[in-house]
Design a protein around this motif. Structure first.
Motif, PDB file in Angstrom:
ATOM      1  N   PRO A 242       0.699  -1.181   0.147  1.00 50.41           N
ATOM      2  CA  PRO A 242      -0.380  -0.355   0.042  1.00 50.41           C
ATOM      3  C   PRO A 242       0.728   1.564   0.111  1.00 50.41           C
ATOM      4  CG  PRO A 242      -0.786  -1.493   1.527  1.00 50.41           C
ATOM      5  CD  PRO A 242       0.283  -1.944   1.072  1.00 50.41           C
ATOM      6  N   LEU A 243       2.562   1.104   0.636  1.00 41.61           N
ATOM      7  CA  LEU A 243       2.782   2.994   0.609  1.00 41.61           C
ATOM      8  C   LEU A 243       3.722   3.107  -0.502  1.00 41.61           C
ATOM      9  CD1 LEU A 243       4.972   2.108   3.838  1.00 41.61           C
ATOM     10  CD2 LEU A 243       4.033   4.797   2.554  1.00 41.61           C
ATOM     11  N   GLN A 244       3.968   1.728  -1.541  1.00 41.11           N
ATOM     12  CA  GLN A 244       3.882   1.820  -2.982  1.00 41.11           C
ATOM     13  C   GLN A 244       3.720   2.438  -3.571  1.00 41.11           C
ATOM     14  OE1 GLN A 244       6.245  -2.506  -2.871  1.00 41.11           O
ATOM     15  NE2 GLN A 244       8.130  -1.367  -2.772  1.00 41.11           N
ATOM     16  N   GLU A 245       1.841   1.728  -3.403  1.00 39.63           N
ATOM     17  CA  GLU A 245       1.097   2.263  -4.692  1.00 39.63           C
ATOM     18  C   GLU A 245       0.558   3.292  -4.202  1.00 39.63           C
ATOM     19  OE1 GLU A 245      -0.765   0.461  -6.385  1.00 39.63           O
ATOM     20  OE2 GLU A 245      -1.725   1.765  -7.389  1.00 39.63           O
ATOM     21  N   ALA A 246       0.736   4.695  -2.862  1.00 42.24           N
ATOM     22  CA  ALA A 246       0.061   5.468  -2.023  1.00 42.24           C
ATOM     23  C   ALA A 246       1.276   6.527  -2.848  1.00 42.24           C
ATOM     24  CB  ALA A 246      -0.357   5.421  -1.126  1.00 42.24           C
ATOM     25  N   PHE A 247       2.579   6.191  -3.442  1.00 40.18           N
ATOM     26  CA  PHE A 247       3.514   7.028  -3.881  1.00 40.18           C
ATOM     27  C   PHE A 247       3.590   6.758  -4.477  1.00 40.18           C
ATOM     28  CE2 PHE A 247       7.315   8.134  -0.627  1.00 40.18           C
ATOM     29  CZ  PHE A 247       6.944   7.517   0.464  1.00 40.18           C
ATOM     30  N   HIS A 248       2.971   6.344  -5.778  1.00 44.71           N
ATOM     31  CA  HIS A 248       2.820   6.482  -6.966  1.00 44.71           C
ATOM     32  C   HIS A 248       1.142   6.645  -7.471  1.00 44.71           C
ATOM     33  CE1 HIS A 248       2.067   4.864 -11.602  1.00 44.71           C
ATOM     34  NE2 HIS A 248       0.444   4.553 -10.918  1.00 44.71           N
ATOM     35  N   GLU A 249       0.402   6.455  -6.618  1.00 43.24           N
ATOM     36  CA  GLU A 249      -1.273   7.425  -6.724  1.00 43.24           C
ATOM     37  C   GLU A 249      -0.985   8.746  -6.045  1.00 43.24           C
ATOM     38  OE1 GLU A 249      -3.700   6.568  -7.991  1.00 43.24           O
ATOM     39  OE2 GLU A 249      -2.747   4.164  -8.474  1.00 43.24           O
ATOM     40  N   GLU A 250      -0.259   9.737  -5.312  1.00 41.43           N
ATOM     41  CA  GLU A 250       0.449  10.771  -5.072  1.00 41.43           C
ATOM     42  C   GLU A 250       1.477  11.190  -5.908  1.00 41.43           C
ATOM     43  OE1 GLU A 250      -1.902  12.113  -3.125  1.00 41.43           O
ATOM     44  OE2 GLU A 250      -3.387  11.006  -2.833  1.00 41.43           O
ATOM     45  N   HIS A 251       1.548  10.709  -6.891  1.00 41.27           N
ATOM     46  CA  HIS A 251       3.325  11.444  -7.578  1.00 41.27           C
ATOM     47  C   HIS A 251       4.061  11.748  -6.800  1.00 41.27           C
ATOM     48  CE1 HIS A 251       0.197  10.853 -10.937  1.00 41.27           C
ATOM     49  NE2 HIS A 251      -0.615  11.234 -10.235  1.00 41.27           N
ATOM     50  N   ALA A 252       4.464  10.801  -5.121  1.00 44.15           N
ATOM     51  CA  ALA A 252       5.714  11.152  -4.554  1.00 44.15           C
ATOM     52  C   ALA A 252       6.581  10.685  -5.228  1.00 44.15           C
ATOM     53  CB  ALA A 252       4.698  10.453  -3.052  1.00 44.15           C
TER      54      ALA A 252
ATOM     55  N   THR B 242       2.846   3.509  14.517  1.00 46.52           N
ATOM     56  CA  THR B 242       1.646   4.382  14.552  1.00 46.52           C
ATOM     57  C   THR B 242       0.970   4.475  12.975  1.00 46.52           C
ATOM     58  OG1 THR B 242       3.248   5.903  15.362  1.00 46.52           O
ATOM     59  CG2 THR B 242       1.349   7.385  14.723  1.00 46.52           C
ATOM     60  N   PRO B 243       0.599   3.091  13.285  1.00 47.04           N
ATOM     61  CA  PRO B 243      -0.511   3.068  12.394  1.00 47.04           C
ATOM     62  C   PRO B 243      -1.662   4.058  11.550  1.00 47.04           C
ATOM     63  CG  PRO B 243      -1.121   1.495  13.892  1.00 47.04           C
ATOM     64  CD  PRO B 243      -0.522   2.640  14.401  1.00 47.04           C
ATOM     65  N   ASP B 244      -2.333   5.143  12.579  1.00 49.90           N
ATOM     66  CA  ASP B 244      -2.719   6.331  12.005  1.00 49.90           C
ATOM     67  C   ASP B 244      -2.368   7.834  12.315  1.00 49.90           C
ATOM     68  OD1 ASP B 244      -4.937   7.594  11.027  1.00 49.90           O
ATOM     69  OD2 ASP B 244      -6.078   7.793  12.846  1.00 49.90           O
ATOM     70  N   PRO B 245      -0.771   7.870  12.006  1.00 47.78           N
ATOM     71  CA  PRO B 245       0.538   9.602  12.287  1.00 47.78           C
ATOM     72  C   PRO B 245      -0.516  10.452  11.860  1.00 47.78           C
ATOM     73  CG  PRO B 245       0.830   8.349  10.419  1.00 47.78           C
ATOM     74  CD  PRO B 245      -0.399   7.372  10.283  1.00 47.78           C
ATOM     75  N   SER B 246      -0.171  11.977  12.522  1.00 51.13           N
ATOM     76  CA  SER B 246      -1.018  13.054  12.506  1.00 51.13           C
ATOM     77  C   SER B 246       0.441  13.635  11.063  1.00 51.13           C
ATOM     78  CB  SER B 246      -0.733  13.799  13.338  1.00 51.13           C
ATOM     79  OG  SER B 246       0.198  13.939  13.856  1.00 51.13           O
ATOM     80  N   ARG B 247      -0.418  14.473  10.497  1.00 53.76           N
ATOM     81  CA  ARG B 247       0.562  15.140   9.830  1.00 53.76           C
ATOM     82  C   ARG B 247       2.418  15.413  10.528  1.00 53.76           C
ATOM     83  NH1 ARG B 247       0.990  17.622   4.185  1.00 53.76           N
ATOM     84  NH2 ARG B 247      -0.321  16.200   4.127  1.00 53.76           N
ATOM     85  N   ASP B 248       2.126  16.550  11.540  1.00 60.19           N
ATOM     86  CA  ASP B 248       3.262  16.202  11.960  1.00 60.19           C
ATOM     87  C   ASP B 248       3.838  15.499  12.711  1.00 60.19           C
ATOM     88  OD1 ASP B 248       3.322  18.670  11.968  1.00 60.19           O
ATOM     89  OD2 ASP B 248       2.180  19.077  14.056  1.00 60.19           O
ATOM     90  N   GLU B 249       3.222  14.095  12.971  1.00 60.85           N
ATOM     91  CA  GLU B 249       3.754  12.499  12.987  1.00 60.85           C
ATOM     92  C   GLU B 249       4.634  12.228  12.149  1.00 60.85           C
ATOM     93  OE1 GLU B 249       1.951  10.912  16.970  1.00 60.85           O
ATOM     94  OE2 GLU B 249       1.135  11.007  15.121  1.00 60.85           O
ATOM     95  N   VAL B 250       4.116  12.089  10.310  1.00 59.92           N
ATOM     96  CA  VAL B 250       4.870  11.939   8.879  1.00 59.92           C
ATOM     97  C   VAL B 250       5.966  12.852   8.996  1.00 59.92           C
ATOM     98  CG1 VAL B 250       4.236  11.780   6.960  1.00 59.92           C
ATOM     99  CG2 VAL B 250       2.398  11.430   8.552  1.00 59.92           C
TER     100      VAL B 250
ATOM    101  N   ALA C 240       0.926  10.791   0.307  1.00 61.53           N
ATOM    102  CA  ALA C 240       1.308   9.485   0.195  1.00 61.53           C
ATOM    103  C   ALA C 240       1.554   8.605   1.532  1.00 61.53           C
ATOM    104  CB  ALA C 240       2.257   9.056  -0.224  1.00 61.53           C
ATOM    105  N   VAL C 241       2.168   8.358   2.400  1.00 60.65           N
ATOM    106  CA  VAL C 241       2.032   8.155   3.724  1.00 60.65           C
ATOM    107  C   VAL C 241       0.718   7.623   4.129  1.00 60.65           C
ATOM    108  CG1 VAL C 241       3.049   7.906   5.685  1.00 60.65           C
ATOM    109  CG2 VAL C 241       4.178   8.207   3.871  1.00 60.65           C
ATOM    110  N   GLU C 242       0.147   9.181   4.333  1.00 61.45           N
ATOM    111  CA  GLU C 242      -1.701   9.351   5.025  1.00 61.45           C
ATOM    112  C   GLU C 242      -1.879   8.836   3.945  1.00 61.45           C
ATOM    113  OE1 GLU C 242      -0.578  13.563   6.015  1.00 61.45           O
ATOM    114  OE2 GLU C 242      -1.423  13.495   4.673  1.00 61.45           O
ATOM    115  N   ARG C 243      -2.103   8.949   3.252  1.00 64.09           N
ATOM    116  CA  ARG C 243      -3.248   7.505   2.152  1.00 64.09           C
ATOM    117  C   ARG C 243      -2.947   5.959   2.390  1.00 64.09           C
ATOM    118  NH1 ARG C 243      -5.135   8.100  -4.414  1.00 64.09           N
ATOM    119  NH2 ARG C 243      -5.715   6.854  -4.387  1.00 64.09           N
ATOM    120  N   ALA C 244      -1.086   5.523   2.360  1.00 60.18           N
ATOM    121  CA  ALA C 244      -1.424   4.315   3.035  1.00 60.18           C
ATOM    122  C   ALA C 244      -1.927   4.088   3.669  1.00 60.18           C
ATOM    123  CB  ALA C 244       0.263   4.023   2.704  1.00 60.18           C
ATOM    124  N   ALA C 245      -2.075   4.744   5.275  1.00 57.76           N
ATOM    125  CA  ALA C 245      -2.099   4.749   6.078  1.00 57.76           C
ATOM    126  C   ALA C 245      -3.427   4.330   6.365  1.00 57.76           C
ATOM    127  CB  ALA C 245      -1.843   5.501   7.450  1.00 57.76           C
ATOM    128  N   ALA C 246      -4.531   5.097   5.973  1.00 62.66           N
ATOM    129  CA  ALA C 246      -5.728   4.898   5.367  1.00 62.66           C
ATOM    130  C   ALA C 246      -5.845   3.693   4.727  1.00 62.66           C
ATOM    131  CB  ALA C 246      -5.804   5.873   5.144  1.00 62.66           C
TER     132      ALA C 246
END
Length: 175
Positions: free
Chosen positions: A99-109, A130-138, A158-164
């Motif tokens: 999911p992280l690799q997919e999110a990096f692709h989908e979010e153009h990261a 931290t499965p549901d990190p805040s933006r500051d934690e990311v 991308a990280v937030e998308r993967a977490a979701a």
């Protein structure tokens, strides 16, 4: 100018190193000064491990050792003896991107892609802890990685998308 092995080269000491990389055991005789990044790239053939600054500043060489993110350019291969190493190559399963690799692709990261594997591996560690990190934690978790293309906003998304996505897969009770 000779490019062959000299008597001096043959006299250098070596140590046996056995590492489990992405679930497969790899054993080699290496010089004690061999960096883990070079072991992974040259001995194990894992080119997803990037070597950028070789000073631990850029984070492109980040891998997980026993689940913890480490800069493989600052770690000797002999220090990893007996440990489990995870690289970006080990994330996809059965041809499906993590999911992280997919999110990096989908979010153009991805930008130029040189730093991507380090960001992805640092993000894996973050989302496991931290499965549901805040933006500051990311931002804090990825502060040891540098993107020279300055694409941080898309990386954070991308990280937030993967977490979701991982949260949805886990179900309501984390099943």
């Amino acid at each position: 100018m000779s490019t062959g092995t000299t008597e001096r080269d043959e006299a250098r000491p070596t140590e046996s190193v056995t590492v489990t990389i992405n679930g497969e055991e790899v054993s080699r005789e290496v010089e004690p000064r061999l960096k883990l990044s070079d072991f992974l790239r040259d001995e194990a053939g894992l080119r997803g491990v990037r070597v950028g600054c070789e000073h631990g500043v850029c984070g492109a060489c980040t891998v997980l050792m026993e689940g913890d993110a480490v800069k493989s350019c600052l770690t000797y291969a002999v220090q990893a003896d007996g440990f489990e190493i995870e690289t970006v190559e080990g994330l996809a399963t059965d041809g499906e991107l993590h999911p992280l690799q997919e999110a990096f692709h989908e979010e153009h990261a991805l930008q130029c892609g040189f730093c991507t594997s380090g960001f992805v591996m640092s993000s894996v560690e973050l989302l496991r802890e931290t499965p549901d990190p805040s933006r500051d934690e990311v931002k804090t978790a990825l502060s040891d990685n540098i993107c020279r293309c300055t694409g941080y906003h898309n990386i954070y998304r991308a990280v937030e998308r993967a977490a979701a996505e991982l949260d949805v897969r886990a179900g309501p009770e984390g099943e």
